[in-house]
Design a protein around this motif. Sequence first.
Motif, PDB file in Angstrom:
ATOM      1  N   GLU A  77      84.393 -70.905 -70.158  1.00 52.90           N
ATOM      2  CA  GLU A  77      83.927 -69.719 -69.447  1.00 52.90           C
ATOM      3  C   GLU A  77      85.092 -68.745 -69.474  1.00 52.90           C
ATOM      4  O   GLU A  77      86.236 -69.156 -69.433  1.00 52.90           O
ATOM      5  CB  GLU A  77      83.562 -70.029 -67.996  1.00 52.90           C
ATOM      6  N   SER A  79      86.460 -67.014 -67.291  1.00 57.56           N
ATOM      7  CA  SER A  79      87.378 -67.247 -66.179  1.00 57.56           C
ATOM      8  C   SER A  79      88.346 -66.095 -65.938  1.00 57.56           C
ATOM      9  O   SER A  79      89.541 -66.298 -65.822  1.00 57.56           O
ATOM     10  CB  SER A  79      88.214 -68.510 -66.399  1.00 57.56           C
ATOM     11  N   LEU A  80      87.825 -64.881 -65.882  1.00 57.95           N
ATOM     12  CA  LEU A  80      88.671 -63.743 -65.532  1.00 57.95           C
ATOM     13  C   LEU A  80      88.719 -63.640 -64.009  1.00 57.95           C
ATOM     14  O   LEU A  80      87.797 -64.082 -63.330  1.00 57.95           O
ATOM     15  CB  LEU A  80      88.096 -62.464 -66.127  1.00 57.95           C
ATOM     16  N   LEU A  81      89.787 -63.042 -63.478  1.00 60.89           N
ATOM     17  CA  LEU A  81      89.847 -62.832 -62.040  1.00 60.89           C
ATOM     18  C   LEU A  81      88.971 -61.615 -61.715  1.00 60.89           C
ATOM     19  O   LEU A  81      89.234 -60.523 -62.197  1.00 60.89           O
ATOM     20  CB  LEU A  81      91.290 -62.598 -61.590  1.00 60.89           C
ATOM     21  N   PRO A  82      87.915 -61.814 -60.899  1.00 60.89           N
ATOM     22  CA  PRO A  82      86.892 -60.778 -60.753  1.00 60.89           C
ATOM     23  C   PRO A  82      87.393 -59.493 -60.097  1.00 60.89           C
ATOM     24  O   PRO A  82      86.753 -58.466 -60.228  1.00 60.89           O
ATOM     25  CB  PRO A  82      85.813 -61.455 -59.898  1.00 60.89           C
ATOM     26  N   TRP A  83      88.525 -59.560 -59.381  1.00 65.78           N
ATOM     27  CA  TRP A  83      88.961 -58.348 -58.679  1.00 65.78           C
ATOM     28  C   TRP A  83      89.939 -57.518 -59.514  1.00 65.78           C
ATOM     29  O   TRP A  83      90.401 -56.479 -59.070  1.00 65.78           O
ATOM     30  CB  TRP A  83      89.605 -58.710 -57.333  1.00 65.78           C
ATOM     31  N   ALA A  93      98.988 -62.517 -67.599  1.00 65.57           N
ATOM     32  CA  ALA A  93      99.633 -63.492 -68.483  1.00 65.57           C
ATOM     33  C   ALA A  93     101.050 -63.058 -68.835  1.00 65.57           C
ATOM     34  O   ALA A  93     101.894 -63.891 -69.172  1.00 65.57           O
ATOM     35  CB  ALA A  93      98.807 -63.672 -69.747  1.00 65.57           C
ATOM     36  N   LYS A 125      87.686 -51.412 -66.927  1.00 67.22           N
ATOM     37  CA  LYS A 125      86.480 -51.967 -66.313  1.00 67.22           C
ATOM     38  C   LYS A 125      86.787 -53.329 -65.710  1.00 67.22           C
ATOM     39  O   LYS A 125      87.662 -54.044 -66.170  1.00 67.22           O
ATOM     40  CB  LYS A 125      85.382 -52.093 -67.364  1.00 67.22           C
ATOM     41  N   ARG A 126      86.026 -53.663 -64.662  1.00 71.02           N
ATOM     42  CA  ARG A 126      86.184 -54.985 -64.066  1.00 71.02           C
ATOM     43  C   ARG A 126      85.219 -55.954 -64.741  1.00 71.02           C
ATOM     44  O   ARG A 126      84.218 -55.534 -65.314  1.00 71.02           O
ATOM     45  CB  ARG A 126      85.907 -54.915 -62.576  1.00 71.02           C
ATOM     46  N   HIS A 128      82.783 -57.792 -63.967  1.00 68.06           N
ATOM     47  CA  HIS A 128      81.327 -57.739 -63.747  1.00 68.06           C
ATOM     48  C   HIS A 128      80.683 -56.563 -64.457  1.00 68.06           C
ATOM     49  O   HIS A 128      79.464 -56.500 -64.566  1.00 68.06           O
ATOM     50  CB  HIS A 128      81.016 -57.707 -62.252  1.00 68.06           C
ATOM     51  N   GLU A 129      81.519 -55.610 -64.914  1.00 66.24           N
ATOM     52  CA  GLU A 129      80.954 -54.467 -65.635  1.00 66.24           C
ATOM     53  C   GLU A 129      80.927 -54.700 -67.141  1.00 66.24           C
ATOM     54  O   GLU A 129      80.580 -53.818 -67.895  1.00 66.24           O
ATOM     55  CB  GLU A 129      81.781 -53.212 -65.344  1.00 66.24           C
ATOM     56  N   LEU A 130      81.362 -55.898 -67.565  1.00 61.91           N
ATOM     57  CA  LEU A 130      81.424 -56.198 -68.995  1.00 61.91           C
ATOM     58  C   LEU A 130      80.327 -57.184 -69.367  1.00 61.91           C
ATOM     59  O   LEU A 130      79.863 -57.957 -68.538  1.00 61.91           O
ATOM     60  CB  LEU A 130      82.787 -56.817 -69.340  1.00 61.91           C
ATOM     61  N   SER A 131      79.945 -57.163 -70.643  1.00 62.51           N
ATOM     62  CA  SER A 131      78.962 -58.139 -71.115  1.00 62.51           C
ATOM     63  C   SER A 131      79.670 -59.477 -71.323  1.00 62.51           C
ATOM     64  O   SER A 131      80.896 -59.555 -71.323  1.00 62.51           O
ATOM     65  CB  SER A 131      78.360 -57.669 -72.429  1.00 62.51           C
ATOM     66  N   MET A 134      82.043 -59.401 -74.185  1.00 61.83           N
ATOM     67  CA  MET A 134      83.236 -58.603 -73.904  1.00 61.83           C
ATOM     68  C   MET A 134      84.197 -59.384 -73.027  1.00 61.83           C
ATOM     69  O   MET A 134      85.409 -59.345 -73.221  1.00 61.83           O
ATOM     70  CB  MET A 134      82.836 -57.285 -73.221  1.00 61.83           C
ATOM     71  N   ARG A 142      93.896 -62.259 -73.336  1.00 62.47           N
ATOM     72  CA  ARG A 142      94.785 -62.860 -72.341  1.00 62.47           C
ATOM     73  C   ARG A 142      95.463 -64.106 -72.902  1.00 62.47           C
ATOM     74  O   ARG A 142      96.651 -64.340 -72.660  1.00 62.47           O
ATOM     75  CB  ARG A 142      93.982 -63.215 -71.088  1.00 62.47           C
TER      76      ARG A 142
ATOM     77  N   ASP B   5      80.014 -51.205 -78.245  1.00 60.30           N
ATOM     78  CA  ASP B   5      80.392 -51.560 -76.880  1.00 60.30           C
ATOM     79  C   ASP B   5      79.804 -50.592 -75.867  1.00 60.30           C
ATOM     80  O   ASP B   5      79.441 -50.968 -74.772  1.00 60.30           O
ATOM     81  CB  ASP B   5      81.915 -51.560 -76.740  1.00 60.30           C
ATOM     82  N   GLN B   8      76.693 -51.613 -74.744  1.00 57.91           N
ATOM     83  CA  GLN B   8      76.646 -52.815 -73.907  1.00 57.91           C
ATOM     84  C   GLN B   8      76.873 -52.519 -72.431  1.00 57.91           C
ATOM     85  O   GLN B   8      76.434 -53.257 -71.573  1.00 57.91           O
ATOM     86  CB  GLN B   8      77.707 -53.823 -74.377  1.00 57.91           C
ATOM     87  N   THR B   9      77.619 -51.455 -72.126  1.00 58.11           N
ATOM     88  CA  THR B   9      77.859 -51.159 -70.721  1.00 58.11           C
ATOM     89  C   THR B   9      76.986 -49.994 -70.292  1.00 58.11           C
ATOM     90  O   THR B   9      76.874 -49.006 -70.991  1.00 58.11           O
ATOM     91  CB  THR B   9      79.322 -50.766 -70.466  1.00 58.11           C
ATOM     92  N   GLN B 167      88.418 -73.417 -60.869  1.00 54.36           N
ATOM     93  CA  GLN B 167      88.700 -72.880 -62.195  1.00 54.36           C
ATOM     94  C   GLN B 167      89.747 -71.761 -62.131  1.00 54.36           C
ATOM     95  O   GLN B 167      90.588 -71.645 -63.014  1.00 54.36           O
ATOM     96  CB  GLN B 167      87.405 -72.381 -62.837  1.00 54.36           C
ATOM     97  N   LEU B 168      89.721 -70.954 -61.041  1.00 50.30           N
ATOM     98  CA  LEU B 168      90.692 -69.866 -60.951  1.00 50.30           C
ATOM     99  C   LEU B 168      92.110 -70.410 -60.777  1.00 50.30           C
ATOM    100  O   LEU B 168      93.063 -69.864 -61.309  1.00 50.30           O
ATOM    101  CB  LEU B 168      90.336 -68.930 -59.790  1.00 50.30           C
ATOM    102  N   VAL B 171      93.226 -71.449 -64.152  1.00 48.49           N
ATOM    103  CA  VAL B 171      93.651 -70.287 -64.938  1.00 48.49           C
ATOM    104  C   VAL B 171      95.084 -69.899 -64.575  1.00 48.49           C
ATOM    105  O   VAL B 171      95.930 -69.706 -65.444  1.00 48.49           O
ATOM    106  CB  VAL B 171      92.694 -69.094 -64.709  1.00 48.49           C
ATOM    107  N   LEU B 175      98.347 -69.904 -66.973  1.00 49.51           N
ATOM    108  CA  LEU B 175      99.088 -68.674 -67.250  1.00 49.51           C
ATOM    109  C   LEU B 175     100.551 -68.783 -66.825  1.00 49.51           C
ATOM    110  O   LEU B 175     101.314 -67.841 -66.987  1.00 49.51           O
ATOM    111  CB  LEU B 175      98.430 -67.483 -66.538  1.00 49.51           C
ATOM    112  N   ARG B 271      84.200 -53.728 -55.802  1.00 43.41           N
ATOM    113  CA  ARG B 271      85.201 -54.050 -56.817  1.00 43.41           C
ATOM    114  C   ARG B 271      84.877 -55.360 -57.527  1.00 43.41           C
ATOM    115  O   ARG B 271      85.226 -55.556 -58.670  1.00 43.41           O
ATOM    116  CB  ARG B 271      86.592 -54.159 -56.183  1.00 43.41           C
ATOM    117  N   ARG B 272      84.221 -56.287 -56.817  1.00 42.12           N
ATOM    118  CA  ARG B 272      83.939 -57.575 -57.430  1.00 42.12           C
ATOM    119  C   ARG B 272      82.533 -57.676 -57.975  1.00 42.12           C
ATOM    120  O   ARG B 272      82.101 -58.746 -58.400  1.00 42.12           O
ATOM    121  CB  ARG B 272      84.144 -58.687 -56.400  1.00 42.12           C
ATOM    122  N   GLY B 273      81.795 -56.566 -57.907  1.00 43.42           N
ATOM    123  CA  GLY B 273      80.437 -56.588 -58.440  1.00 43.42           C
ATOM    124  C   GLY B 273      79.533 -57.506 -57.650  1.00 43.42           C
ATOM    125  O   GLY B 273      78.671 -58.170 -58.200  1.00 43.42           O
TER     126      GLY B 273
END
Lengths: 249, 279
Positions: A77, A79-83, A93, A125-126, A128-131, A134, A142, B5, B8-9, B167-168, B171, B175, B271-273
């Motif tokens: 997944e 696994s990006l940090l959503p904020w 990184a 973009k954050r 949640h705004e990406l497909s 993406m 990263r 792209d 896509q958005t 999972q976070l 990550v 990193l 911000r977090r959707g």
Amino acid sequence: MTAAPAIRLTGVGKQYAADGPVVLDGIDLSVAPGEFACLLGASGCGKSTLLSLIAGLEQPSTGTIEVDGRAAVMFQEASLLPWLSARRNVELALRFGDAGLARPARRARALELLDLVHLADAADKRPHELSGGMRQRVALARALAQDRSVLLMDEPFAALDAITRDLLHEELERVWRETGRTIVFVTHNVREAARLGQRVLLMSSRPGRIVNEWRIADDGPRRIESPTVSELSVEITEHLRREIRRNAA
Amino acid sequence: MAGLDRLQTTAERRTPWWRRAIDGVLPPVLLLVVLVAAWQAYTVIAQPRPDLAPGPLDVAAALGEAWDDGRLQLAISTSLERGVLGFLIAVAVGTPLGLLLAEWAPLRRALGPLISGLQVLPSVAWVPAAILWFGLSDATVYFVVLMGAIPSIVNGLVAGVAQVPPQLRRVGTVLGASRFELAASVVLPAALPGYLAGLKQGWAFSWRSLMAAEIIAFGGSIGFGVGSLLQQGRDLADLASVLGTILVILAIGVVIELLVFAPVERGMLRRRGLTGGTP
Ligand SMILES: Nc1ncnc2c1ncn2[C@@H]1O[C@H](COP(=O)(O)OP(=O)(O)OP(=O)(O)O)[C@@H](O)[C@H]1O
Ligand SMILES: [Mg+2]
């Protein structure tokens, strides 16, 4: 192989719970420095588990694992940090640990990497705004941002369309040839494995073992629709089918 | 690629702030107007005894009187100052305590049930003890407020950290984050929704405890707060003033929620959707 391997597993087994199923059993595997190895296997056969073990996120139940330094990991997944924005996710990184770049340098490097995965426009973009695709590409940027000699990738291009995937195959191959990283690449896609790998490893399920491997003469980049790739994928698919059928029985 | 792209958005369409303000403010204001009108109509038509069922005009007059002799302003500023200061102290104490509990399992096992118990215990129950310990002083008020707010803040933070997806953390580890970097850059931001819920509840408990303390502990060196105003109205059997004061307490709670917590929460969710389907 004369140099010490970048990754060496000897007799590695994994059971998540003492009374649980044996997920991995007797895995012996050496990956040479700078080698590109692809790992194929049915769903649930333990590919992600094997990568977690190599990354040091899980401990093996039996056997030993030696890795040349810490590995960079691209998870199944994104696994990006959503904020955080895409750029800040990549910058993370570059900030942690000893890398410690200054802020402007981090920013510039992150944008460079996002451009590499064709996402320069989406830097702010954050997640949640990406497909989905993406997001995977941000995760790829990263993973590349970490300056590690070993890179583990778990189905990195599963959510991409064929053309984007093709482009990223080329980029990944270029990065690999330029930086000489050792790459272990998990995929379900036989053609992808035959297109990218110098070596293709086939895993069985329950318990997960490495049952077959193919070495591919590396005479420069090959295209996914080339005859070499096609012939090899036909052969590997045949084995994979047999493996899956044996398991279903 | 860029063209692909862009497909896509979806283009971001934000409603202007004044539009959101109207959408948010208009429905409750309309409801308020209707309720007050119905209340006034009842007093005019049914003619109940004014000392038992004062109308909105009586209540407004009582509040105006308190305003004219300065009691209302004094009460509001005293209570707000105490509520805010007490809440800030509770945040300063509760946050490190919550982090410690969240990251150190033995301590959590030992102290967790006690904190949950304290959260259930109405903090008014501390008033008699506090009066015996600290007398009729500000210390009594602050003690009760802290006992009300700290457990909520600690519990919110602990719950928030417990819900951080493993999972976070993986990550962060991959990193190359150190223990401290992991806590500061991954775990704490990920736990923010739970922490914020704890802060919100902590404020509610501070404010309730403060009112209870001001009503019960009256006199001495304790200043004159909104709770004291309420108590004064009761002593004078002045129902209009009592109802008016209740409305003031309610209004302060609503204003703090609307001006402080709602915007912070909305910003974080956006911000977090996580804004879901609510327009
Ligand atoms: N944390 C865990 N605890 C218990 N069992 C687990 C855990 N992670 C994986 N497993 C089990 O280990 C087996 C292998 O899982 P794994 O995720 O490694 O498969 P995979 O080969 O990556 O599959 P896929 O191709 O679908 O991603 C599965 O049977 C799964 O149920
Ligand atoms: Mg997997």
